[in-house]
Design a protein around this motif. Structure first.
Motif, PDB file in Angstrom:
ATOM      1  N   THR A 259       1.127  -1.039   0.152  1.00 20.28           N
ATOM      2  CA  THR A 259       0.165   0.686   0.107  1.00 20.28           C
ATOM      3  C   THR A 259       1.314   1.080   0.241  1.00 20.28           C
ATOM      4  O   THR A 259       0.690   2.786  -1.368  1.00 20.28           O
ATOM      5  N   GLU A 260       2.266   0.904   0.053  1.00 22.98           N
ATOM      6  CA  GLU A 260       2.975   2.556   0.986  1.00 22.98           C
ATOM      7  C   GLU A 260       3.596   3.011  -0.609  1.00 22.98           C
ATOM      8  O   GLU A 260       3.784   3.881  -1.125  1.00 22.98           O
ATOM      9  N   LYS A 261       3.921   1.390  -1.772  1.00 24.28           N
ATOM     10  CA  LYS A 261       4.277   1.731  -2.592  1.00 24.28           C
ATOM     11  C   LYS A 261       3.458   2.528  -3.492  1.00 24.28           C
ATOM     12  O   LYS A 261       3.259   3.273  -4.280  1.00 24.28           O
ATOM     13  N   MET A 262       1.764   2.128  -3.192  1.00 20.42           N
ATOM     14  CA  MET A 262       0.878   2.798  -4.606  1.00 20.42           C
ATOM     15  C   MET A 262       1.101   4.016  -3.292  1.00 20.42           C
ATOM     16  O   MET A 262       0.473   4.972  -4.572  1.00 20.42           O
ATOM     17  N   ILE A 263       0.930   4.539  -2.717  1.00 24.58           N
ATOM     18  CA  ILE A 263       0.756   5.693  -2.211  1.00 24.58           C
ATOM     19  C   ILE A 263       2.145   6.247  -2.984  1.00 24.58           C
ATOM     20  O   ILE A 263       1.371   7.981  -2.508  1.00 24.58           O
ATOM     21  N   SER A 264       2.788   6.068  -2.040  1.00 26.63           N
ATOM     22  CA  SER A 264       3.772   6.950  -2.919  1.00 26.63           C
ATOM     23  C   SER A 264       3.669   7.749  -3.866  1.00 26.63           C
ATOM     24  O   SER A 264       4.436   8.932  -4.513  1.00 26.63           O
ATOM     25  N   TYR A 265       3.443   6.100  -4.742  1.00 28.65           N
ATOM     26  CA  TYR A 265       3.688   6.605  -6.610  1.00 28.65           C
ATOM     27  C   TYR A 265       2.070   7.482  -7.080  1.00 28.65           C
ATOM     28  O   TYR A 265       2.090   8.280  -7.231  1.00 28.65           O
ATOM     29  N   PHE A 266       1.081   7.500  -6.182  1.00 27.92           N
ATOM     30  CA  PHE A 266       0.385   8.290  -6.044  1.00 27.92           C
ATOM     31  C   PHE A 266      -0.042   9.634  -5.846  1.00 27.92           C
ATOM     32  O   PHE A 266      -0.241  10.339  -6.344  1.00 27.92           O
ATOM     33  N   ILE A 267       0.847   9.968  -4.600  1.00 31.73           N
ATOM     34  CA  ILE A 267       1.300  11.426  -4.191  1.00 31.73           C
ATOM     35  C   ILE A 267       1.870  12.136  -4.991  1.00 31.73           C
ATOM     36  O   ILE A 267       1.831  13.099  -5.837  1.00 31.73           O
ATOM     37  N   ASP A 268       3.156  11.111  -5.248  1.00 34.53           N
ATOM     38  CA  ASP A 268       4.168  11.665  -6.726  1.00 34.53           C
ATOM     39  C   ASP A 268       2.844  12.451  -8.094  1.00 34.53           C
ATOM     40  O   ASP A 268       3.051  13.664  -8.572  1.00 34.53           O
ATOM     41  N   LEU A 269       2.250  11.301  -8.433  1.00 30.19           N
ATOM     42  CA  LEU A 269       1.270  11.351  -9.737  1.00 30.19           C
ATOM     43  C   LEU A 269       0.773  13.128  -9.054  1.00 30.19           C
ATOM     44  O   LEU A 269       0.431  14.169 -10.015  1.00 30.19           O
ATOM     45  N   LEU A 270      -0.100  13.895  -8.337  1.00 24.71           N
ATOM     46  CA  LEU A 270      -0.701  13.848  -8.429  1.00 24.71           C
ATOM     47  C   LEU A 270       0.224  15.929  -7.921  1.00 24.71           C
ATOM     48  O   LEU A 270      -0.716  16.149  -8.454  1.00 24.71           O
ATOM     49  N   ILE A 271       0.957  15.219  -7.243  1.00 26.35           N
ATOM     50  CA  ILE A 271       2.460  16.914  -7.606  1.00 26.35           C
ATOM     51  C   ILE A 271       2.271  17.176  -8.161  1.00 26.35           C
ATOM     52  O   ILE A 271       1.665  18.427  -8.985  1.00 26.35           O
ATOM     53  N   LYS A 272       2.642  16.608  -9.477  1.00 22.97           N
ATOM     54  CA  LYS A 272       3.605  16.868 -10.653  1.00 22.97           C
ATOM     55  C   LYS A 272       1.933  17.170 -11.748  1.00 22.97           C
ATOM     56  O   LYS A 272       1.778  17.905 -12.097  1.00 22.97           O
ATOM     57  N   LYS A 273       0.714  16.235 -11.207  1.00 27.01           N
ATOM     58  CA  LYS A 273      -0.377  17.540 -11.689  1.00 27.01           C
ATOM     59  C   LYS A 273      -1.042  18.650 -10.929  1.00 27.01           C
ATOM     60  O   LYS A 273      -1.792  19.572 -11.329  1.00 27.01           O
ATOM     61  N   GLY A 274      -0.418  19.535  -9.756  1.00 23.45           N
ATOM     62  CA  GLY A 274      -0.751  20.461  -9.342  1.00 23.45           C
ATOM     63  C   GLY A 274      -1.454  20.697  -8.722  1.00 23.45           C
ATOM     64  O   GLY A 274      -2.658  21.135  -7.970  1.00 23.45           O
ATOM     65  N   VAL A 275      -2.054  19.133  -7.885  1.00 22.75           N
ATOM     66  CA  VAL A 275      -2.973  18.796  -6.630  1.00 22.75           C
ATOM     67  C   VAL A 275      -2.215  18.796  -5.583  1.00 22.75           C
ATOM     68  O   VAL A 275      -0.637  18.261  -5.037  1.00 22.75           O
TER      69      VAL A 275
END
Ligand code: FEO
Length: 398
Positions: A259-275
């Motif tokens: 779950t942590e691996k997914m969250i880490s990836y998901f956080i990066d995605l959102l930040i890159k998208k300006g969220v």
């Protein structure tokens, strides 16, 4: 803390609880709190507005003695919760002539919670006034901030509103008056998030009601007093508004890293998208911080592994908490991983059923995440971005 005079004949006589770290055995108090009690000396009568938690009764009693209170006519009870009412029985013992002035509901609570006898009460109705001679008190019913009986007391001549919990903050400080800025705003927001947020609609109506008064000083029963009441009223107006922020709150727990691996990836995605992202690793998080993050965020994504055929208990707790706090969240989703089976999507959806939020398709992975799973996370991140953009067009997000 020693007695402090606010205006002629108006005194702070409460107690500071520097060491208290938990309220209701639930709410973290990183900065302690205070129980503000106020004494109003009129030319004919003397009134005490609220008392203090019974653990601090000696401080209130000493303060009253220090300013020479030998006779007390009224104890105004704005709210029956024991952090304000807990010392009423002791004060009645010391000042047997005093009457408890409150509304009917509060009277019933005080009789039940503190066993105060019926003949000790004077019951008032909404907007009733009470003369102390040269000073006049007016009682304004403000129910559901945060109990059904809550009211505030307005001192007409000097335009001081004694607001009890309303606009309070759990902040122990030697400063009587608010130093507007970061720390105070954080404490007040924490207080709002943990105590008041579920009652947003009632708070909105009650802010409208007190706006008619004209308030020069706001004197709550926790935290410092506001010489500029607009500071805290405007902060409340923002918190209770329907506007949300371009933010995703992510309460998560991971047992073996999937779950942590997914969250880490998901956080990066959102930040890159300006969220903006506010992740909370639940076993290590302060639930007050989580509650504060829920005040304005547009989206909440809960992430959990499967454990004992359901969501991790930490995720269950966070979901339950979010559900009872009823934030104005517009979108929710769930991310999770499992080994061999179980159900947590239905469980968490059920737990979050108070939130009037749209459920975005969850991402659930068997085992460690692979390429397809990261694509699913990308799909969820894009959906969140698009939903937020849609709200920006409607101007309900900032
Ligand atoms: Fe500060 Fe609801 O008591």
């Amino acid at each position: 803390m020693a007695v402090k005079e606010i205006k002629s004949g108006i005194y702070w006589v409460g107690a500071i609880d520097w060491d208290r770290r938990l309220f209701d055995e639930l709410i973290p108090l990183p900065d302690g709190t205070s129980y503000n009690s106020y004494l109003i000396k009129g030319t004919q009568k003397t009134a005490l507005i609220d008392t203090v938690d019974s653990t601090k009764k000696e401080e209130l009693i000493k303060n009253l003695k220090d300013i020479g209170v030998t006779k007390l006519d009224y104890i105004i009870s704005n709210h029956a919760e024991q952090d304000h009412s807990g010392t009423i029985p002791k004060i009645l013992e010391l000042y047997p002539e005093a009457k408890v002035v409150t509304n009917g509901k509060c009277k019933d609570f005080l009789k039940e919670l503190l066993l105060i006898p019926e003949d000790k009460f004077i019951v008032v109705i909404d907007r009733d006034t009470l003369s102390l001679g040269d000073k006049t008190l007016k009682f304004i019913f403000t129910s559901w901030v945060h109990w059904p009986e809550t009211m505030v007391t307005y001192y007409l001549e000097d335009k001081i509103l004694f607001s009890c919990d309303f606009f309070g903050s759990h902040l122990a400080t030697s400063s009587l008056y608010a130093k507007e800025g970061g720390k105070l705003l954080e404490s007040a927001k924490r207080y709002y998030a943990e105590i008041m947020m579920p009652f947003r609609t009632a708070i909105r109506k009650n802010i409208e009601k007190i706006s008619e008064l004209g308030i020069d000083i706001m004197a709550p029963s926790h935290g410092p007093i506001y010489k500029n009441p607009d500071f805290i009223i405007n902060a409340y107006k923002e918190w209770i508004s329907d506007e949300v922020k371009n933010e995703v709150v992510i309460p998560y727990v991971s047992m073996h890293g999937s779950t942590e691996k997914m969250i880490s990836y998901f956080i990066d995605l959102l930040i890159k998208k300006g969220v903006a992202v506010k992740p909370f690793n639940l076993p290590k998080s302060d639930i007050g911080e989580l509650a504060m993050a829920l005040v304005n965020a547009a989206t909440v994504v809960i992430a959990t592994p499967m454990v004992l055929a359901g969501a991790h208990p930490q995720a269950v707790y966070a979901s339950y908490l979010a559900n009872v706090l009823r934030p104005k969240t517009k979108f929710i989703s769930i991310i999770g991983s499992y080994g061999w089976g179980g159900k947590f999507i239905e469980q968490l959806k059920e737990l979050l059923n108070n939130l009037k939020a749209e459920l975005l398709e969850p991402v659930v992975v068997k085992g460690y995440p692979e390429e397809e799973d990261f694509k699913a996370l990308e799909r969820l991140a894009n959906e969140i971005l698009n939903k937020h953009k849609g709200m920006m067009k409607k101007k309900v997000i900032k």
